[in-house]
Scaffold this active site. Structure first.
Site, PDB file in Angstrom:
ATOM      1  CG  PHE A   1      11.980 -10.112 -12.586  1.00  0.00           C
ATOM      2  CD1 PHE A   1      13.131  -9.338 -12.562  1.00  0.00           C
ATOM      3  CD2 PHE A   1      12.082 -11.438 -12.966  1.00  0.00           C
ATOM      4  CE1 PHE A   1      14.357  -9.874 -12.911  1.00  0.00           C
ATOM      5  CE2 PHE A   1      13.306 -11.985 -13.312  1.00  0.00           C
ATOM      6  CZ  PHE A   1      14.455 -11.203 -13.285  1.00  0.00           C
TER       7      PHE A   1
ATOM      8  CB  SER B   1      -0.957   0.012   1.194  1.00  0.00           C
ATOM      9  OG  SER B   1      -0.233  -0.045   2.403  1.00  0.00           O
TER      10      SER B   1
ATOM     11  CG  ASP C   1       1.529 -21.213 -13.704  1.00  0.00           C
ATOM     12  OD1 ASP C   1       2.760 -21.436 -13.732  1.00  0.00           O
ATOM     13  OD2 ASP C   1       0.839 -21.248 -14.726  1.00  0.00           O
TER      14      ASP C   1
ATOM     15  CE1 TYR D   1       9.427 -17.609 -14.867  1.00  0.00           C
ATOM     16  CE2 TYR D   1       9.304 -16.903 -12.586  1.00  0.00           C
ATOM     17  CZ  TYR D   1       9.828 -16.769 -13.858  1.00  0.00           C
ATOM     18  OH  TYR D   1      10.750 -15.789 -14.120  1.00  0.00           O
TER      19      TYR D   1
END
Length: 144
Positions: free
Chosen positions: A93, A64, A82, A85
């Site tokens: 990244f 935030s 997911d 990877y």
């Protein structure tokens, strides 16, 4: 408890942990110092690769305070990683677009993630009416 294998690709960032015991989100940190001019885009390395369990995905969003502190926005607004990877060099990244000149230092907390189960298989059934009252607008206000 679900166990996730993690490989740290930087020894300069703190190890992952829940956000100060207040949340089930986990902060991610910049793994390298990045200087950006207003309008520049950069993929900021987060220094981690993970093997998520089958059927799970990570949702990565800005903290935030990221825009206030660094003047960057996440270009994909919510990154999804997911379980496919999962290689040793499949580093996560943060795709950042600078809205002002800024510097992000190594170990700065710039985003956070949470693990979700994949959505179950669904089907759609076409209907002439949904049988509910109209709210008369957009979003929770009910106003256009």
């Amino acid at each position: 408890m679900v166990s996730i294998k993690i490989k740290y690709l930087s020894d300069k960032i703190e190890k992952l942990r829940y956000i100060d015991g207040k949340s089930d989100w986990i902060d991610l940190r910049a793994a390298q110092r990045v200087e950006l001019k207003a309008g520049e885009f950069r993929l900021i390395p987060l220094g981690v690769a993970m093997e998520l369990p089958q059927g799970y995905e990570a949702h990565i969003v800005p903290r935030s305070s990221t825009y206030k502190n660094f003047g960057v926005i996440q270009t994909n607004h919510c990154g999804i990683v997911d379980e496919s990877y999962c290689g040793d060099n499949d580093q996560w990244f943060f795709p950042a677009l600078a809205m002002r000149d800024t510097v992000i230092d190594v170990n700065d907390r710039i985003c956070q993630f949470r693990i979700f189960e994949h959505q179950p298989a669904i089907s759609f059934t076409e209907a002439e009416t949904l049988g509910n009252d109209d709210r008369g607008g957009i979003g929770s206000t009910g106003k256009n």
